[in-house]
Motif scaffolding. Structure first.
Motif, mmCIF file in Angstrom:
data_model
loop_
_atom_site.group_PDB
_atom_site.id
_atom_site.type_symbol
_atom_site.label_atom_id
_atom_site.label_comp_id
_atom_site.label_asym_id
_atom_site.label_seq_id
_atom_site.Cartn_x
_atom_site.Cartn_y
_atom_site.Cartn_z
ATOM 1 N N THR A 131 39.442 48.575 45.934
ATOM 2 C CA THR A 131 38.781 48.544 44.631
ATOM 3 C C THR A 131 39.459 47.553 43.698
ATOM 4 N N GLU A 132 40.788 47.580 43.675
ATOM 5 C CA GLU A 132 41.498 46.638 42.813
ATOM 6 C C GLU A 132 41.278 45.198 43.266
ATOM 7 N N GLY A 179 38.689 44.049 44.936
ATOM 8 C CA GLY A 179 37.304 43.707 44.597
ATOM 9 C C GLY A 179 37.125 43.403 43.127
ATOM 10 N N ASP A 180 37.785 44.180 42.272
ATOM 11 C CA ASP A 180 37.695 43.936 40.824
ATOM 12 C C ASP A 180 38.291 42.581 40.461
ATOM 13 N N GLU A 181 39.439 42.255 41.050
ATOM 14 C CA GLU A 181 40.085 40.961 40.774
ATOM 15 C C GLU A 181 39.188 39.808 41.219
ATOM 16 N N ASP A 211 35.859 39.829 41.759
ATOM 17 C CA ASP A 211 34.621 39.753 40.976
ATOM 18 C C ASP A 211 34.861 39.141 39.598
ATOM 19 N N ALA A 212 35.975 39.499 38.959
ATOM 20 C CA ALA A 212 36.280 38.935 37.641
ATOM 21 C C ALA A 212 36.478 37.429 37.737
ATOM 22 N N ASP A 244 32.992 35.739 38.570
ATOM 23 C CA ASP A 244 32.074 35.793 37.433
ATOM 24 C C ASP A 244 32.422 34.753 36.366
ATOM 25 N N TRP A 297 46.242 38.159 44.705
ATOM 26 C CA TRP A 297 46.420 39.604 44.828
ATOM 27 C C TRP A 297 47.297 39.934 46.025
ATOM 28 N N PRO A 347 33.905 50.054 49.384
ATOM 29 C CA PRO A 347 34.983 49.278 48.750
ATOM 30 C C PRO A 347 35.494 48.154 49.654
ATOM 31 N N ARG A 376 33.399 44.729 49.647
ATOM 32 C CA ARG A 376 33.048 44.084 48.384
ATOM 33 C C ARG A 376 33.306 42.578 48.395
ATOM 34 N N THR A 391 30.493 39.592 48.138
ATOM 35 C CA THR A 391 30.551 38.554 47.103
ATOM 36 C C THR A 391 30.527 37.169 47.729
#
Length: 229
Positions: A69-70, A72-74, A76-77, A80, A99, A128, A131, A135
């Motif tokens: 999750t972390e 994927g968040d990194e 995606d940010a 984007d 990461w 998760p 992800r 992307t």
């Protein structure tokens, strides 16, 4: 939705268990994880932790989902914040490497040697865990739809893989042709291979004067392999 005090307390306890589990993962490795040790650092008896996490495998799953999750968040940010498909791909690659280098133990949990005796439950980890590749596919798909993905003849036959590629198209909602998907798979494997070599120090400490420059060269080669314009 309003959460109850009990639900908030449970969420906080799980967050604390995850945080302590991360520390133990970094210090001792995945195979040495112990719920008793987590309970000790949490300041409770082990039976209290078992109310939230019933086994070492459940703790590992908690840490796997947390790490995916972390990551994927990194990713995606970073993606984007970029504009063109090439810039988005570069952002994705750099985010994965950043990461991994900052979280080597958690990267190893996801992409290193399997933990003996542990089998990640697909129903909890597949979402998760896919992800980043989803992307990546979205970047290639957007490039294809906008005419920014070069069409190249395949150097070998992909006929035996057509059914597999059709399933991928249906599952991910993409119109990428077989050849583009095959190149994308090669890019995916090569990207994580390059990051893994760096994170696990498989080059040797003094082999290259600048691993940053080497990685940028590798990304440039993968852009060419993908056919991104």
């Amino acid at each position: 939705m309003t959460t109850t005090p009990r639900a908030r307390a449970r969420a906080q306890t799980l967050a604390d268990i995850t945080r302590i589990g991360r520390d133990h993962l970094a210090a001792d490795g995945a195979a040495a994880l112990s719920l008793r040790a987590v309970a000790r650092d949490l300041g409770v008896v082990s039976s209290a932790v078992y109310r939230y996490v019933k086994s070492r495998d459940e703790l590992l799953t908690l840490l796997v989902v947390d790490a995916y999750t972390e990551l994927g968040d990194e990713v995606d940010a970073a993606v984007d914040a970029a504009e063109s498909p090439v810039e988005k791909f570069l952002a994705l690659g750099r985010a994965v490497r950043k990461w991994g280098l900052s979280e080597p133990a958690r990267y190893a949990l996801l992409f290193g040697s399997p933990v003996p005796g542990y089998h990640a439950p697909a129903e909890q980890t597949t979402g998760p865990g896919t992800r980043v590749v989803v992307t990546l596919v979205s970047i290639f798909d957007a490039a294809f739809r906008s005419g920014q993905l070069t069409d190249r003849p395949s150097p070998s036959s992909l006929a035996s893989l057509h059914g597999s590629f059709t399933e991928i198209r249906n599952e991910l909602g993409t119109e990428l042709p077989d050849e583009a998907i095959a190149r994308g798979v090669s890019v995916w494997a090569s990207l994580f291979g390059a990051v893994s070599f760096d994170v696990f120090d498989q080059y040797g400490a003094d082999t290259f004067s600048s691993r940053d420059d080497l990685f940028e060269y590798q990304l440039a080669c993968l852009i060419e392999l993908a056919g991104l314009e």
